[in-house]
Design a protein around this motif. Structure first.
Motif, PDB file in Angstrom:
ATOM      1  N   LEU A  32     -94.320  -3.785 -55.656  1.00 53.02           N
ATOM      2  CA  LEU A  32     -94.950  -4.471 -54.532  1.00 53.02           C
ATOM      3  C   LEU A  32     -95.775  -3.483 -53.718  1.00 53.02           C
ATOM      4  O   LEU A  32     -95.389  -2.318 -53.582  1.00 53.02           O
ATOM      5  CB  LEU A  32     -93.894  -5.094 -53.617  1.00 53.02           C
ATOM      6  CG  LEU A  32     -93.363  -6.474 -53.983  1.00 53.02           C
ATOM      7  CD1 LEU A  32     -92.294  -6.907 -52.984  1.00 53.02           C
ATOM      8  CD2 LEU A  32     -94.481  -7.502 -54.015  1.00 53.02           C
ATOM      9  N   PRO A  33     -96.901  -3.942 -53.163  1.00 51.86           N
ATOM     10  CA  PRO A  33     -97.608  -3.076 -52.214  1.00 51.86           C
ATOM     11  C   PRO A  33     -96.746  -2.888 -50.978  1.00 51.86           C
ATOM     12  O   PRO A  33     -95.818  -3.666 -50.725  1.00 51.86           O
ATOM     13  CB  PRO A  33     -98.881  -3.872 -51.900  1.00 51.86           C
ATOM     14  CG  PRO A  33     -98.524  -5.290 -52.175  1.00 51.86           C
ATOM     15  CD  PRO A  33     -97.538  -5.260 -53.306  1.00 51.86           C
ATOM     16  N   ASP A  61     -98.495 -11.736 -52.432  1.00 48.78           N
ATOM     17  CA  ASP A  61     -98.217 -10.545 -53.236  1.00 48.78           C
ATOM     18  C   ASP A  61     -96.812 -10.627 -53.839  1.00 48.78           C
ATOM     19  O   ASP A  61     -96.592 -10.247 -54.996  1.00 48.78           O
ATOM     20  CB  ASP A  61     -98.313  -9.278 -52.384  1.00 48.78           C
ATOM     21  CG  ASP A  61     -99.714  -8.989 -51.903  1.00 48.78           C
ATOM     22  OD1 ASP A  61    -100.676  -9.276 -52.638  1.00 48.78           O
ATOM     23  OD2 ASP A  61     -99.847  -8.472 -50.770  1.00 48.78           O
ATOM     24  N   VAL A  62     -95.865 -11.099 -53.033  1.00 44.77           N
ATOM     25  CA  VAL A  62     -94.480 -11.208 -53.494  1.00 44.77           C
ATOM     26  C   VAL A  62     -94.383 -12.160 -54.677  1.00 44.77           C
ATOM     27  O   VAL A  62     -93.762 -11.839 -55.709  1.00 44.77           O
ATOM     28  CB  VAL A  62     -93.564 -11.676 -52.347  1.00 44.77           C
ATOM     29  CG1 VAL A  62     -92.158 -11.990 -52.875  1.00 44.77           C
ATOM     30  CG2 VAL A  62     -93.496 -10.625 -51.247  1.00 44.77           C
ATOM     31  N   VAL A  69     -89.187 -10.999 -48.027  1.00 46.14           N
ATOM     32  CA  VAL A  69     -89.447  -9.916 -48.985  1.00 46.14           C
ATOM     33  C   VAL A  69     -90.703  -9.146 -48.596  1.00 46.14           C
ATOM     34  O   VAL A  69     -90.745  -7.907 -48.669  1.00 46.14           O
ATOM     35  CB  VAL A  69     -89.561 -10.475 -50.410  1.00 46.14           C
ATOM     36  CG1 VAL A  69     -89.843  -9.345 -51.404  1.00 46.14           C
ATOM     37  CG2 VAL A  69     -88.281 -11.212 -50.813  1.00 46.14           C
ATOM     38  N   ALA A  70     -91.746  -9.853 -48.160  1.00 44.43           N
ATOM     39  CA  ALA A  70     -92.974  -9.181 -47.726  1.00 44.43           C
ATOM     40  C   ALA A  70     -92.713  -8.302 -46.513  1.00 44.43           C
ATOM     41  O   ALA A  70     -93.223  -7.167 -46.427  1.00 44.43           O
ATOM     42  CB  ALA A  70     -94.054 -10.220 -47.415  1.00 44.43           C
ATOM     43  N   TRP A  71     -91.919  -8.817 -45.553  1.00 45.05           N
ATOM     44  CA  TRP A  71     -91.542  -8.004 -44.384  1.00 45.05           C
ATOM     45  C   TRP A  71     -90.850  -6.724 -44.834  1.00 45.05           C
ATOM     46  O   TRP A  71     -91.136  -5.628 -44.336  1.00 45.05           O
ATOM     47  CB  TRP A  71     -90.624  -8.796 -43.453  1.00 45.05           C
ATOM     48  CG  TRP A  71     -90.046  -7.950 -42.360  1.00 45.05           C
ATOM     49  CD1 TRP A  71     -90.605  -7.681 -41.152  1.00 45.05           C
ATOM     50  CD2 TRP A  71     -88.810  -7.204 -42.405  1.00 45.05           C
ATOM     51  NE1 TRP A  71     -89.794  -6.817 -40.432  1.00 45.05           N
ATOM     52  CE2 TRP A  71     -88.698  -6.513 -41.177  1.00 45.05           C
ATOM     53  CE3 TRP A  71     -87.797  -7.064 -43.358  1.00 45.05           C
ATOM     54  CZ2 TRP A  71     -87.605  -5.704 -40.876  1.00 45.05           C
ATOM     55  CZ3 TRP A  71     -86.714  -6.243 -43.072  1.00 45.05           C
ATOM     56  CH2 TRP A  71     -86.623  -5.577 -41.835  1.00 45.05           C
ATOM     57  N   PHE A 111     -91.133   4.363 -44.335  1.00 43.99           N
ATOM     58  CA  PHE A 111     -90.218   5.468 -44.639  1.00 43.99           C
ATOM     59  C   PHE A 111     -90.532   6.084 -46.006  1.00 43.99           C
ATOM     60  O   PHE A 111     -89.728   6.830 -46.559  1.00 43.99           O
ATOM     61  CB  PHE A 111     -88.766   4.964 -44.626  1.00 43.99           C
ATOM     62  CG  PHE A 111     -88.320   4.434 -43.290  1.00 43.99           C
ATOM     63  CD1 PHE A 111     -87.782   5.278 -42.334  1.00 43.99           C
ATOM     64  CD2 PHE A 111     -88.471   3.093 -42.982  1.00 43.99           C
ATOM     65  CE1 PHE A 111     -87.377   4.787 -41.104  1.00 43.99           C
ATOM     66  CE2 PHE A 111     -88.074   2.586 -41.751  1.00 43.99           C
ATOM     67  CZ  PHE A 111     -87.529   3.442 -40.807  1.00 43.99           C
ATOM     68  N   GLY A 112     -91.707   5.735 -46.548  1.00 36.29           N
ATOM     69  CA  GLY A 112     -92.094   6.281 -47.833  1.00 36.29           C
ATOM     70  C   GLY A 112     -91.379   5.658 -49.010  1.00 36.29           C
ATOM     71  O   GLY A 112     -91.327   6.241 -50.103  1.00 36.29           O
ATOM     72  N   VAL A 113     -90.825   4.460 -48.817  1.00 35.04           N
ATOM     73  CA  VAL A 113     -90.069   3.767 -49.860  1.00 35.04           C
ATOM     74  C   VAL A 113     -90.890   2.587 -50.357  1.00 35.04           C
ATOM     75  O   VAL A 113     -91.585   1.930 -49.581  1.00 35.04           O
ATOM     76  CB  VAL A 113     -88.714   3.271 -49.302  1.00 35.04           C
ATOM     77  CG1 VAL A 113     -87.964   2.448 -50.346  1.00 35.04           C
ATOM     78  CG2 VAL A 113     -87.873   4.450 -48.834  1.00 35.04           C
ATOM     79  N   SER A 114     -90.829   2.290 -51.654  1.00 34.97           N
ATOM     80  CA  SER A 114     -91.523   1.127 -52.198  1.00 34.97           C
ATOM     81  C   SER A 114     -90.547   0.266 -52.986  1.00 34.97           C
ATOM     82  O   SER A 114     -89.524   0.743 -53.487  1.00 34.97           O
ATOM     83  CB  SER A 114     -92.690   1.556 -53.086  1.00 34.97           C
ATOM     84  OG  SER A 114     -92.236   2.342 -54.167  1.00 34.97           O
ATOM     85  N   LEU A 115     -90.862  -1.013 -53.087  1.00 34.73           N
ATOM     86  CA  LEU A 115     -90.068  -1.951 -53.875  1.00 34.73           C
ATOM     87  C   LEU A 115     -90.671  -1.990 -55.277  1.00 34.73           C
ATOM     88  O   LEU A 115     -91.836  -2.341 -55.455  1.00 34.73           O
ATOM     89  CB  LEU A 115     -90.085  -3.337 -53.237  1.00 34.73           C
ATOM     90  CG  LEU A 115     -89.631  -3.396 -51.767  1.00 34.73           C
ATOM     91  CD1 LEU A 115     -89.546  -4.839 -51.297  1.00 34.73           C
ATOM     92  CD2 LEU A 115     -88.300  -2.681 -51.574  1.00 34.73           C
ATOM     93  N   LYS A 116     -89.875  -1.646 -56.281  1.00 32.58           N
ATOM     94  CA  LYS A 116     -90.405  -1.359 -57.605  1.00 32.58           C
ATOM     95  C   LYS A 116     -90.026  -2.413 -58.648  1.00 32.58           C
ATOM     96  O   LYS A 116     -89.073  -3.176 -58.467  1.00 32.58           O
ATOM     97  CB  LYS A 116     -89.912   0.013 -58.069  1.00 32.58           C
ATOM     98  CG  LYS A 116     -90.383   1.159 -57.176  1.00 32.58           C
ATOM     99  CD  LYS A 116     -89.944   2.489 -57.742  1.00 32.58           C
ATOM    100  CE  LYS A 116     -90.439   3.646 -56.881  1.00 32.58           C
ATOM    101  NZ  LYS A 116     -91.907   3.721 -56.889  1.00 32.58           N
TER     102      LYS A 116
END
Length: 260
Positions: free
Chosen positions: A117-118, A126-127, A208-210, A218-223
């Motif tokens: 996800l972006p 996007d989700v 999920v978008a939130w 925090f430099g984290v992405s949903l992969k």
């Protein structure tokens, strides 16, 4: 705000409470100056500790996704926690209730991502585009804070009260109206709770978008491959040894979890 030393002390208190299945007094009593930024840093201390010991991040969960819970906690947005590989549960393997301090179950429409996800600017569209399937889910929540006497800082520091989760097979999200999925929680033939998927911010894809936008700070992405639990469709229900809980979702299927 707390000092780095105080954050480490708070994280160790929560680890000891979980390891020893011995809940502690609210962190807000031991650390009166704690705020949400401190709480997220405390959460991350313990996530890093578990990852260093071999745990793998498999996704994230959103809490406080209903207006009622937000008003109760005095906040205007949800919170989040991490899902680790050792929190994955299975419907065919009973869970030992005594492993937890004061466990409860929640009913959720989960998302399994087929693409990353972006972060900044992530939208519900996007989700949906990135979701491989939505799944029936039960989240096992627990509080390492005694008697669930939690404030927003307590629950965030405690990994958003996460403990485990189980998911079913699910369907392509484009085949469903994600805002109108009826959800029912039952045990032993008794209906315990019911609700609808739009209890989660009006649309679980919004949650999920939130989350994607928030963790990006925090430099984290949903992969790809991650599981995201966007929040409960119903009230939480206390767990008892010997019980089997089944979450049923209109058009989506069901999933069960048993306790011994």
């Amino acid at each position: 705000m707390l000092t780095d030393r105080q954050r480490l002390e708070a994280a160790e208190l929560l680890r000891s409470a979980e390891d020893g299945v011995t809940p502690i007094a609210p962190l807000t009593e031991a650390f009166p100056g704690i705020d949400t930024e401190d709480a997220y840093e405390i959460q991350l201390v313990n996530i890093r500790h578990r990852v260093a010991a071999g745990a793998e991040v498999r996704g994230h969960k959103v809490g406080l996704s209903s207006p009622v819970m937000q008003r109760m906690m005095g906040v205007d947005e949800p919170d989040y926690g991490h899902l680790l590989h050792d929190m994955e549960l299975r419907p065919d393997i009973p869970v030992t209730a005594a492993r937890y301090c004061r466990p409860r179950v929640e009913v959720e429409v989960g998302f399994v991502l087929g693409d990353d996800l972006p972060g900044e600017g992530c939208t519900p569209e996007d989700v949906l585009a990135a979701t491989e399937r939505v799944v029936p889910a039960l989240e096992l929540i627990d509080s390492r804070i005694r008697d669930w006497r939690i404030t927003i800082a307590d629950t965030i520091a405690d990994n958003a009260s996460s403990a485990g989760y189980v998911i079913g097979e699910g369907r392509d999200p484009r085949e469903l109206d994600l805002k109108a999925i009826d959800a029912r929680l039952s045990s032993g033939g008794e209906l315990l709770a019911e609700g609808r998927s739009d209890a989660v911010l009006g649309d679980p894809a919004l949650s999920v978008a939130w989350l994607a936008r928030t963790v990006a700070r925090f430099g984290v992405s949903l992969k790809k491959g991650h599981v995201v639990l966007p929040g409960s469709c119903t009230r939480a229900v206390d767990v008892a040894a010997g019980a089997t809980f089944t979450a049923g979702f209109g058009g989506l299927g069901s999933v069960s979890l048993s306790f011994i």
